[in-house]
Design a protein around this motif. Structure first.
Motif, short mmCIF file in Angstrom:
data_model
loop_
_atom_site.label_atom_id
_atom_site.label_comp_id
_atom_site.label_asym_id
_atom_site.label_seq_id
_atom_site.Cartn_x
_atom_site.Cartn_y
_atom_site.Cartn_z
N ARG A 202 28.46 -65.58 50.86
CA ARG A 202 29.45 -64.61 50.34
C ARG A 202 30.84 -64.63 51.29
O ARG A 202 31.76 -63.70 50.86
N ARG B 199 50.14 -66.16 48.51
CA ARG B 199 48.68 -66.60 48.77
C ARG B 199 48.40 -67.46 49.80
O ARG B 199 49.18 -68.70 49.86
N SER C 142 33.92 -73.59 52.40
CA SER C 142 34.56 -72.94 51.30
C SER C 142 36.10 -73.30 51.64
O SER C 142 36.63 -73.44 52.48
N HIS D 216 38.99 -70.14 50.83
CA HIS D 216 39.47 -69.10 50.70
C HIS D 216 40.78 -68.81 50.22
O HIS D 216 41.62 -69.66 50.57
N TRP E 261 43.58 -65.75 49.88
CA TRP E 261 44.02 -64.44 50.15
C TRP E 261 45.46 -64.31 49.63
O TRP E 261 46.28 -64.86 50.06
N ALA F 92 43.91 -58.97 47.12
CA ALA F 92 42.92 -59.63 46.15
C ALA F 92 42.59 -60.79 46.93
O ALA F 92 43.30 -61.42 47.75
N THR F 93 41.16 -61.21 46.73
CA THR F 93 40.58 -62.64 47.39
C THR F 93 39.75 -63.41 46.30
O THR F 93 39.27 -62.72 45.35
N GLU F 94 39.64 -64.59 46.53
CA GLU F 94 38.69 -65.37 45.53
C GLU F 94 38.26 -66.73 46.72
O GLU F 94 39.02 -66.91 47.67
N VAL F 95 37.41 -67.39 46.06
CA VAL F 95 36.82 -68.42 46.82
C VAL F 95 36.93 -69.68 45.62
O VAL F 95 36.23 -69.43 44.65
N LEU F 96 37.46 -70.71 45.84
CA LEU F 96 37.49 -71.93 44.93
C LEU F 96 36.30 -72.51 44.82
O LEU F 96 35.68 -72.88 45.75
N ASP G 6 32.27 -73.41 43.15
CA ASP G 6 30.93 -72.69 43.21
C ASP G 6 30.45 -72.91 44.97
O ASP G 6 31.13 -73.68 45.72
N GLY H 144 42.26 -70.97 39.30
CA GLY H 144 40.88 -71.27 40.32
C GLY H 144 39.80 -72.10 39.49
O GLY H 144 38.86 -72.24 39.95
#
Length: 363
Positions: free
Chosen positions: A10, A98, A108, A110, A112, A118-122, A124, A159
């Motif tokens: 996570r 970003r 991972s 990140h 940001w 807002a945040t995401e992880v590129l 899987d 993404g």
């Protein structure tokens, strides 16, 4: 309030408020309250504020330290909150507010948004083996150098996974740094000691240059690549203790620095960046400094330092340039300083492993 880390997949801390505060948190959400921002100690380079050309604004590990956001209603009811943070940062890139951060602790990348939070992880959980370098082109596509995976992977602005890049005839491939310019992807490969130039759209390898050696044009562990405004390339030549300057097609032009321990020398240059004014920023992991050189290779300034105090860079890995930043960061600039642009740095040691600096001049 107790704090404990979430599972590595996570990439976040989960903050669990006491049960008796849940209702109060919900009220805070509905009224739009957020945690107040705290100003960190300002550090000037050089140290005299009246002569400063660079100011360290803040060091941080989590997105909330830059852009705090209130608890959502769902988070307050559940009693937990996800706070994006970084473990062991490596390569950095910045585009459109970003910040892209390669994290080798959790393998991972990140993304940001420093303006909205807002945040995401590129990718899987199994997308990368060791993501160490990242670049973003003008269309918003990102390119991730996965060193252990032996490939560079691309993602569109949303993404979504795209093309993979690697030479078809090279058995060992260890990409550690990437840069883009004019439809080309430049990749530093420490296995073959080459810089490879790919066509971004087709994925074709256009040409390579380098090869192990110490003479001009040769490389020994190229650990960084950056493109100047004129399309020429700067390459960190780590074990030769220098940065080499190449034409856009890989012809050697000149070099910056040499091995040694004097001002202007380099020890272990890692990743690097070029400012809009032509200043070359070089992260040197052994000297624990960011070197600033002009286009003629003259040392302008050293920033950072060992230790864990404000303004330090105990083991710098990467540096990236931001022409503009959101107001939350601009507000940290002291009133006696006029920023021209900003840089972000990463360090794999220290209490706070990401830092942002303003580059400009004292008023």
């Amino acid at each position: 309030m107790d704090t404990k880390p979430a599972s590595p997949h996570r990439f976040a801390h989960r903050l669990r408020p006491l049960a008796g505060l849940v209702a109060l948190c919900a009220v805070l959400v509905l009224t739009g309250c957020a945690a107040p921002k705290t100003r960190t100690q300002i550090v000037y380079f050089p140290s005299n504020p009246g002569q400063a050309r660079v100011v360290q604004l803040k060091s941080f590990n989590s997105l909330d330290e830059i852009t705090p956001r209130p608890l959502t209603f769902a988070e307050s009811v559940r009693g937990d909150r996800v706070v994006p943070f970084v473990g062991r940062p490596a390569g950095l890139a910045y585009a459109n507010n970003r910040l892209f951060v390669c994290d080798t602790e959790y393998n991972s990348v990140h993304v940001w948004n420093l303006e909205t939070g807002a945040t995401e992880v590129l990718g899987d959980q199994s997308a990368f083996s060791e993501p160490v370098g990242v670049a973003v082109d003008q269309s918003g596509r990102s390119f991730i150098a996965d060193s252990d995976g032996g490939v560079v992977r691309s993602f569109d602005e949303g993404g979504n996974s795209g093309r993979a890049y690697r030479p078809a005839d090279r058995e060992a491939y260890r990409p550690v740094a990437v840069a883009t310019h004019a439809g080309r992807l430049y990749v530093a490969d420490i296995a073959a000691h080459h810089i490879d130039a790919f066509d971004i759209d087709s994925g074709d390898l256009l040409f390579s240059f380098g090869g192990v050696g110490s003479e001009p044009g040769k490389l020994y562990f190229p650990t960084g690549v950056a493109v100047a405004g004129d399309g020429t390339l700067y390459v960190s030549d780590m074990f030769n203790g220098r940065v080499q300057h190449f034409s856009a097609t890989g012809q050697p032009l000149d070099q910056i620095g040499q091995p040694g321990d004097r001002y202007g020398d380099l020890a272990k240059p890692r990743q690097l960046a070029v400012g809009p004014d032509g200043v070359v920023f070089v992260a040197d992991s052994e000297f624990a400094r960011i070197h600033l050189f002009d286009a003629q290779g003259r040392l302008l300034l050293l920033i950072g330092g060992s230790g864990d105090s404000a303004g330090s860079t105990p083991l710098p890995i990467s540096v990236t340039v931001a022409v503009s930043v959101p107001n939350a960061l601009r507000e940290l600039v002291p009133p006696n300083f006029e920023p021209d642009y900003f840089i972000f740095t990463s360090s794999s040691l220290g209490t706070h492993r990401l830092s942002v600096f303003a580059v400009g001049r004292a008023r």
